[in-house]
Design a protein around this motif. Structure first.
Motif, PDB file in Angstrom:
ATOM      1  N   LEU A  41      11.387  -1.076  -8.382  1.00 47.64           N
ATOM      2  CA  LEU A  41      10.691  -0.459  -7.252  1.00 47.64           C
ATOM      3  C   LEU A  41       9.209  -0.803  -7.282  1.00 47.64           C
ATOM      4  CD1 LEU A  41      10.625   1.436  -4.804  1.00 47.64           C
ATOM      5  CD2 LEU A  41      10.308   3.350  -6.391  1.00 47.64           C
ATOM      6  N   LEU A  42       8.599  -0.778  -8.472  1.00 44.70           N
ATOM      7  CA  LEU A  42       7.182  -1.112  -8.576  1.00 44.70           C
ATOM      8  C   LEU A  42       6.934  -2.556  -8.129  1.00 44.70           C
ATOM      9  CD1 LEU A  42       4.763   0.629  -9.627  1.00 44.70           C
ATOM     10  CD2 LEU A  42       4.751  -0.868 -11.615  1.00 44.70           C
ATOM     11  N   ARG A  43       7.811  -3.470  -8.525  1.00 49.05           N
ATOM     12  CA  ARG A  43       7.672  -4.871  -8.109  1.00 49.05           C
ATOM     13  C   ARG A  43       7.802  -4.991  -6.587  1.00 49.05           C
ATOM     14  NH1 ARG A  43       7.631  -8.810 -11.808  1.00 49.05           N
ATOM     15  NH2 ARG A  43       8.311 -10.337 -10.254  1.00 49.05           N
ATOM     16  N   ALA A  44       8.727  -4.250  -6.015  1.00 49.47           N
ATOM     17  CA  ALA A  44       8.904  -4.291  -4.567  1.00 49.47           C
ATOM     18  C   ALA A  44       7.688  -3.714  -3.849  1.00 49.47           C
ATOM     19  CB  ALA A  44      10.170  -3.531  -4.177  1.00 49.47           C
ATOM     20  N   MET A  45       7.130  -2.626  -4.367  1.00 50.22           N
ATOM     21  CA  MET A  45       5.974  -2.002  -3.730  1.00 50.22           C
ATOM     22  C   MET A  45       4.716  -2.847  -3.882  1.00 50.22           C
ATOM     23  SD  MET A  45       6.555   2.042  -4.650  1.00 50.22           S
ATOM     24  CE  MET A  45       5.208   2.592  -3.598  1.00 50.22           C
ATOM     25  N   SER A  46       4.629  -3.595  -4.963  1.00 49.83           N
ATOM     26  CA  SER A  46       3.428  -4.390  -5.231  1.00 49.83           C
ATOM     27  C   SER A  46       3.406  -5.715  -4.493  1.00 49.83           C
ATOM     28  CB  SER A  46       3.318  -4.666  -6.730  1.00 49.83           C
ATOM     29  OG  SER A  46       4.369  -5.539  -7.151  1.00 49.83           O
ATOM     30  N   GLY A  47       4.591  -6.209  -4.126  1.00 51.34           N
ATOM     31  CA  GLY A  47       4.669  -7.531  -3.530  1.00 51.34           C
ATOM     32  C   GLY A  47       4.817  -8.642  -4.543  1.00 51.34           C
ATOM     33  N   GLY A  66      10.419  -5.941   7.056  1.00 47.94           N
ATOM     34  CA  GLY A  66      11.512  -6.897   6.982  1.00 47.94           C
ATOM     35  C   GLY A  66      11.232  -7.956   5.944  1.00 47.94           C
ATOM     36  N   LYS A  67      11.272  -9.223   6.357  1.00 45.05           N
ATOM     37  CA  LYS A  67      10.978 -10.331   5.440  1.00 45.05           C
ATOM     38  C   LYS A  67       9.482 -10.625   5.361  1.00 45.05           C
ATOM     39  CE  LYS A  67      15.402 -12.716   6.144  1.00 45.05           C
ATOM     40  NZ  LYS A  67      16.032 -14.004   6.540  1.00 45.05           N
ATOM     41  N   LYS A  68       8.714 -10.065   6.280  1.00 44.23           N
ATOM     42  CA  LYS A  68       7.273 -10.312   6.313  1.00 44.23           C
ATOM     43  C   LYS A  68       6.557  -9.339   5.389  1.00 44.23           C
ATOM     44  CE  LYS A  68       3.396 -10.770   9.529  1.00 44.23           C
ATOM     45  NZ  LYS A  68       2.954 -10.629  10.956  1.00 44.23           N
ATOM     46  N   ALA A  69       5.722  -9.896   4.491  1.00 43.11           N
ATOM     47  CA  ALA A  69       5.047  -9.043   3.507  1.00 43.11           C
ATOM     48  C   ALA A  69       3.593  -9.463   3.351  1.00 43.11           C
ATOM     49  CB  ALA A  69       5.755  -9.121   2.162  1.00 43.11           C
ATOM     50  N   LEU A  70       2.716  -8.486   3.166  1.00 46.07           N
ATOM     51  CA  LEU A  70       1.315  -8.757   2.857  1.00 46.07           C
ATOM     52  C   LEU A  70       1.238  -9.372   1.456  1.00 46.07           C
ATOM     53  CD1 LEU A  70      -1.605  -8.185   4.035  1.00 46.07           C
ATOM     54  CD2 LEU A  70      -1.619  -6.186   2.510  1.00 46.07           C
ATOM     55  N   PRO A  71       0.555 -10.504   1.301  1.00 42.42           N
ATOM     56  CA  PRO A  71       0.459 -11.122  -0.028  1.00 42.42           C
ATOM     57  C   PRO A  71      -0.104 -10.145  -1.059  1.00 42.42           C
ATOM     58  CG  PRO A  71      -0.361 -12.621   1.650  1.00 42.42           C
ATOM     59  CD  PRO A  71      -0.138 -11.303   2.328  1.00 42.42           C
ATOM     60  N   VAL A  72       0.392 -10.255  -2.297  1.00 38.80           N
ATOM     61  CA  VAL A  72       0.015  -9.307  -3.336  1.00 38.80           C
ATOM     62  C   VAL A  72      -1.492  -9.299  -3.564  1.00 38.80           C
ATOM     63  CG1 VAL A  72       0.447 -10.993  -5.180  1.00 38.80           C
ATOM     64  CG2 VAL A  72       0.481  -8.545  -5.697  1.00 38.80           C
ATOM     65  N   GLU A  73      -2.148 -10.473  -3.438  1.00 38.52           N
ATOM     66  CA  GLU A  73      -3.590 -10.533  -3.698  1.00 38.52           C
ATOM     67  C   GLU A  73      -4.394  -9.797  -2.640  1.00 38.52           C
ATOM     68  OE1 GLU A  73      -2.307 -14.468  -1.762  1.00 38.52           O
ATOM     69  OE2 GLU A  73      -1.594 -13.113  -3.354  1.00 38.52           O
ATOM     70  N   GLN A  74      -3.785  -9.508  -1.483  1.00 44.50           N
ATOM     71  CA  GLN A  74      -4.488  -8.764  -0.438  1.00 44.50           C
ATOM     72  C   GLN A  74      -4.248  -7.256  -0.522  1.00 44.50           C
ATOM     73  OE1 GLN A  74      -3.974 -10.387   3.532  1.00 44.50           O
ATOM     74  NE2 GLN A  74      -3.888 -12.496   2.750  1.00 44.50           N
TER      75      GLN A  74
END
Length: 369
Positions: A41-47, A66-74
């Motif tokens: 869950l933490l990995r999913a929440m972090s990106g 959906g499949k669109k995610a904010l990059p982890v560095e942002q």
């Protein structure tokens, strides 16, 4: 505020969180047995894992759709993992410099590098190769590195699990004070109830890849079937403040609804068992095992037990695991103290909800030391 519903498949394990929403302020602990899905869950929440699906919002910002995610560095997250994950070809200063170079332009404000180094206690380690650090020292560097990125959010995945008891105690105090001082919202993974009781504002319980409930710490310690009770039985966590050390070496732990008011209750603790420096008036938490609480119908006389706390019986429940009776007591400030007695003792005392009694506490442990 976090709101979402996330899915992620890793090997044979599948996360399907279900709909969730919880406040992000303070410390949110993800709690469950090994394999329950906490780290996934933490990995999913972090990106960190691009295979995550579903939706996730942090405050008003969409992190996953959906499949669109904010990059982890942002997402401006500071990470501390079970293994410190330091760069082996650099010394401590080099690892910190690597983090400093990656601070987002919009996150340049905040405590200075020197302040963080001093605050985490690693100034003497700056020229040390990371291979020559102890486990506790490596985690201190990892915490400093996370703070130096000026994060909006900290994510900590069992940061104490690989340490010995002394290093755990020192690092737990550091983590607690850093979060409080810098007011950084934190997601913290552990399977150790004492870490939950020490740090948590709320608990996200997990099992079989799903979130089963989200509860405040008070709620999580006020139900007989709480997963926090599986190791040592029912536990109470009381919030209060430290008083002076009296001439007999006893520390007062008090609950005050107002600074100048008389305390709603006072526990006296043996200084020898709580020898760490403390500041009178400092906020603290007290951990009391239900099996260490007895009950008297009237204030006893001729008894050496100093902690005799007035309380009212809120309810009595039978523990299906031990067949003992669990008594939920309400103290004068509204907090809950739990006692565990045999059925025979409850019957002999003729205890029932609503009665005014005295809780006799054999021992208690400060969680904030």
């Amino acid at each position: 505020m976090f709101q979402g519903n996330l899915q992620l498949k890793l090997g044979n394990f599948e996360l399907d969180s279900g709909e969730f929403a919880f406040d992000s302020l303070g410390v949110t602990v993800l709690f469950g047995r090994s394999g329950s899905g906490k780290s996934t869950l933490l990995r999913a929440m972090s990106g960190l894992d691009k295979q995550s699906r579903g939706h996730l919002k942090f405050n008003d910002e969409v992190w996953q759709s959906g499949k669109k995610a904010l990059p982890v560095e942002q997402r401006d997250i500071g990470f501390v993992f079970q293994t410190a994950a330091l760069l082996p070809n650099k010394n401590v200063q080099g690892n910190l410099d690597y983090a400093i170079k990656r601070i987002p332009k919009h996150r340049q404000h905040g405590p200075s590098t020197i302040e963080i180094i001093e605050r985490v206690g690693i100034r003497h380690l700056l020229n040390r190769p990371v291979d020559n650090l102890s486990g506790g020292e490596r985690q201190r560097v990892a915490i400093a590195r996370a703070l130096l990125t000026r994060p909006r959010l900290l994510m900590m995945d069992e940061p104490l699990s690989a340490l010995d008891w002394r290093a755990k105690s020192e690092l737990l105090l550091l983590i607690e004070s850093v979060i409080a001082d810098y007011q950084i919202p934190t997601l913290y993974i552990t399977h150790a109830p004492v870490e939950v009781e020490r740090l948590a504002n709320r608990v996200v319980f997990m099992a079989d890849g799903r979130i089963t409930s989200v509860e405040s710490l008070a709620e999580a310690t006020s139900r007989i079937d709480s997963p926090l009770f599986t190791e040592e039985g029912p536990v109470s966590v009381l919030h209060g403040q430290l008083g002076e050390i009296d001439p007999d070496g006893l520390i007062a732990f008090e609950s005050r609804q107002q600074p100048e008011a008389d305390p709603a209750f006072t526990f006296l603790l043996n200084r020898a068992e709580h020898c760490s420096p403390h500041t009178p008036g400092a906020k603290a938490r007290l951990r009391v095992l239900a099996r260490d609480v007895a009950i008297a119908r009237h204030r006893p006389e001729g008894l050496s037990m100093l902690n005799q706390i007035p309380a009212r019986i809120e309810r009595i429940e039978a523990d299906p695991q031990t067949h003992r009776q669990v008594i939920f007591l309400t103290l004068n400030d509204g907090q809950t103290l739990i006692a565990e007695l045999s059925r025979r003792s409850v019957n002999l005392l003729n205890l029932s909800a609503g009665q005014l009694v005295f809780a006799l506490v054999k021992t208690a442990a400060l969680l904030d030391q």
